[in-house]
Scaffold this motif. Structure first.
Motif, mmCIF file in Angstrom:
data_model
loop_
_atom_site.group_PDB
_atom_site.id
_atom_site.type_symbol
_atom_site.label_atom_id
_atom_site.label_comp_id
_atom_site.label_asym_id
_atom_site.label_seq_id
_atom_site.Cartn_x
_atom_site.Cartn_y
_atom_site.Cartn_z
ATOM 1 N N ALA A 264 0.811 -1.222 0.000
ATOM 2 C CA ALA A 264 0.000 0.000 0.000
ATOM 3 C C ALA A 264 0.844 1.270 0.000
ATOM 4 C CB ALA A 264 -0.921 0.007 1.223
ATOM 5 N N ALA A 265 2.167 1.160 -0.005
ATOM 6 C CA ALA A 265 3.042 2.328 0.108
ATOM 7 C C ALA A 265 2.934 3.226 -1.119
ATOM 8 C CB ALA A 265 4.482 1.880 0.300
ATOM 9 N N THR A 266 3.024 4.521 -0.892
ATOM 10 C CA THR A 266 2.943 5.519 -1.975
ATOM 11 C C THR A 266 4.163 6.442 -2.010
ATOM 12 O OG1 THR A 266 1.824 7.178 -0.608
ATOM 13 C CG2 THR A 266 0.430 5.555 -1.731
ATOM 14 N N GLY A 267 5.015 6.372 -1.012
ATOM 15 C CA GLY A 267 6.127 7.311 -0.886
ATOM 16 C C GLY A 267 5.833 8.391 0.128
ATOM 17 N N ALA A 273 -3.232 1.436 9.421
ATOM 18 C CA ALA A 273 -4.548 0.821 9.229
ATOM 19 C C ALA A 273 -4.827 0.512 7.766
ATOM 20 C CB ALA A 273 -5.635 1.738 9.787
ATOM 21 N N ASP A 274 -4.137 1.195 6.854
ATOM 22 C CA ASP A 274 -4.364 1.010 5.420
ATOM 23 C C ASP A 274 -3.376 0.047 4.794
ATOM 24 O OD1 ASP A 274 -6.499 2.844 5.466
ATOM 25 O OD2 ASP A 274 -5.097 4.531 5.264
ATOM 26 N N THR A 275 -2.565 -0.625 5.612
ATOM 27 C CA THR A 275 -1.592 -1.587 5.107
ATOM 28 C C THR A 275 -2.066 -3.011 5.383
ATOM 29 O OG1 THR A 275 -0.336 -1.753 7.179
ATOM 30 C CG2 THR A 275 0.209 0.083 5.699
ATOM 31 N N ASP A 280 -4.837 -6.515 12.081
ATOM 32 C CA ASP A 280 -4.563 -7.123 13.402
ATOM 33 C C ASP A 280 -3.473 -6.353 14.137
ATOM 34 O OD1 ASP A 280 -2.422 -7.811 11.795
ATOM 35 O OD2 ASP A 280 -2.237 -9.840 12.607
ATOM 36 N N TRP A 281 -3.336 -5.058 13.832
ATOM 37 C CA TRP A 281 -2.249 -4.258 14.356
ATOM 38 C C TRP A 281 -2.228 -4.221 15.876
ATOM 39 C CZ3 TRP A 281 2.283 -2.332 14.013
ATOM 40 C CH2 TRP A 281 2.676 -1.227 14.774
ATOM 41 N N ASN A 282 -3.313 -3.841 16.491
ATOM 42 C CA ASN A 282 -3.351 -3.701 17.948
ATOM 43 C C ASN A 282 -3.144 -5.028 18.653
ATOM 44 O OD1 ASN A 282 -3.773 -0.887 18.055
ATOM 45 N ND2 ASN A 282 -5.946 -1.153 17.597
ATOM 46 N N ALA A 283 -3.744 -6.081 18.116
ATOM 47 C CA ALA A 283 -3.603 -7.402 18.740
ATOM 48 C C ALA A 283 -2.163 -7.898 18.651
ATOM 49 C CB ALA A 283 -4.547 -8.391 18.064
ATOM 50 N N ALA A 284 -1.545 -7.715 17.487
ATOM 51 C CA ALA A 284 -0.158 -8.173 17.310
ATOM 52 C C ALA A 284 0.789 -7.385 18.203
ATOM 53 C CB ALA A 284 0.245 -8.038 15.848
ATOM 54 N N ARG A 285 0.562 -6.085 18.315
ATOM 55 C CA ARG A 285 1.428 -5.258 19.165
ATOM 56 C C ARG A 285 1.324 -5.687 20.626
ATOM 57 N NH1 ARG A 285 0.570 1.117 18.935
ATOM 58 N NH2 ARG A 285 -1.452 0.472 19.787
ATOM 59 N N ALA A 286 0.116 -6.000 21.065
ATOM 60 C CA ALA A 286 -0.073 -6.444 22.449
ATOM 61 C C ALA A 286 0.564 -7.811 22.684
ATOM 62 C CB ALA A 286 -1.556 -6.476 22.779
#
Length: 428
Positions: A264-267, A273-275, A280-286
């Motif tokens: 999803a990268a644009t530079g 949240a858009d990647t 599962d960002w919050n769950a993985a971080r925890a």
């Protein structure tokens, strides 16, 4: 220059030391006044990065705990909140205290800019002109109105440049290299983008080697630089080992690497949240913890780069282009009010003029060649490191004062010639 020309030229090198000091103090007061007025008018809310820095400094000052509003210890660069913390302890934890620190850092930056202008040209007028230009530089003004690490990165970068010039000119090179190492270590803790600023010191060491004709003095100064940086960073590395289980400068570098290198990268900045890892960002971080999650992000980014080398190279090139792109106002800013639109257009005009004249300044004979090499190495290093992650316009702000100093040298010389011609008998 005639006495009459010196009297009417506001930048004349013929001014007395007392008058030059008064001019510099006046420039500082104008800069501080403008930033105070902007802070009062804008009243930035504490959110995003600003909230993180505030929370870290507040926690350290009031509870002896360094953690952002997400509970992370080393995600946001610690240099700026570490500086704020003592002031919060003495003056109280508030946005006003942080703005006060920003104003102090602005005054320090102006003093360093003045000194650099003189060192590059041997003309005090260049220093005064550079300081005046930075006082009116709008992005520098905006940064001072908010909690942003660029307020600290700027004087650290300028200090490294001054030390590098002293090294190249064989002016107590070991002492200058030691101070440069301390500043570079502080800059690394303030932000990973300072990593390649050491290229300026490397250029200075090569120039010293060439001037001395022997390798040993440059090698000794280089050792002083590395040792001083290590001494400065050691307490922070020890602290992060205690807090997150591993000595790290920051866990944010892996996060930024991933945001800049994923499907999803644009530079430019893209929210996590858009990647692909956003769901599962919050769950993985925890689950993984701060360091474990950073390792996961780094592995994902490097894996994507290896699988998509062409796309990654294209993105890197785009980032290098975006770094220098003018910060044009969007439709919302243009529609908000005529005043906002005018200010934003002035900012674009300032930037375009500084960039254009800065490029020409590298060809000026009035700027010492050693300074050109050092400035070019530092600007290039600061620029190239941003190809790894993503671009936000304010990320380039710390190197703009170097361009302002370069521009000031030939422009100040032109102003002095102009007034000299006006004051000469032939002109009459």
């Amino acid at each position: 220059m005639t006495a009459h020309a010196a009297a009417v030229n506001p930048l004349s090198s013929g001014l007395s030391p007392r008058t030059r000091a008064i001019l510099l103090v006046t420039i500082m007061l104008v800069a501080v006044g403008l930033r105070l007025a902007a802070a009062w008018a804008l009243q930035h809310p504490l959110e995003s990065d600003a909230l993180a820095y505030f929370t870290m400094a507040e926690g350290l000052a009031e509870r002896g705990e360094l953690a952002d509003h997400y509970g992370q210890h080393a995600f946001y660069s610690a240099g700026y909140p570490l500086l704020l913390a003592p002031f919060f302890t003495i003056l109280g934890s508030s946005a006003g205290t942080a703005i006060t620190v920003n104003l102090l850092l602005c005054a320090i930056s102006l003093g360093l800019i003045y000194r650099l202008g003189f060192v590059l040209s041997a003309q005090r007028s260049a220093g005064l002109l550079a300081a005046a230009a930075y006082a009116l530089w709008l992005p520098g003004l905006w940064n001072a109105t908010m909690l942003a690490k660029e307020n600290l990165t700027t004087p650290l970068l300028l200090g490294i440049a001054l030390c590098a010039i002293a090294i190249a000119r064989d002016q107590r090179p070991m002492a200058a290299a030691s101070v440069a190492g301390l500043l570079w270590g502080a800059a690394l803790i303030t932000g990973g983008s300072a990593l390649l600023l050491c290229l300026g010191v490397a250029a200075a060491l090569l120039l010293l080697w060439r001037a001395r004709g022997r390798f040993a003095p440059a090698f000794a100064a280089g050792l002083c630089f590395v040792a001083a940086a290590a001494v400065l960073m050691a307490p922070w590395l020890y602290a992060t080992n205690q807090m997150v289980g591993r000595p790290v400068l920051t866990t944010n570098a892996a996060f930024n690497l991933y945001l800049g290198n994923n499907p999803a990268a644009t530079g430019r900045f893209v929210s996590i949240a858009d990647t692909p890892l956003g769901k599962d960002w919050n769950a993985a971080r925890a689950q993984l913890g701060e360091v474990g999650n950073a390792d996961r992000l780094q592995a994902e980014a490097l894996g994507w780069i290896a699988a998509n080398p062409g796309t990654a190279a294209w993105l890197a090139a785009l980032k290098l282009l975006y770094f220098w792109q003018p910060n044009l106002p969007d439709a919302g800013e243009m529609a908000a009010s005529k005043a906002v639109a005018a200010i934003r257009l002035v900012e674009v005009a300032q930037y375009g003029l500084i960039l254009l004249l800065g490029l020409f300044a590298f060809a000026s004979r009035r700027i010492a060649p050693d300074a050109k090499w050092i400035f070019a190495a530092m600007i290039a290093g600061f620029w190239l490191i941003h190809a790894a992650a993503y671009i936000i316009v304010r990320y380039r702000d710390p190197v703009i004062p170097l361009l302002i100093v370069l521009v000031a040298v030939p422009v100040a010389a032109w102003i002095e010639r102009f007034f000299a011609r006006r004051g000469s008998p032939d002109a009459a």
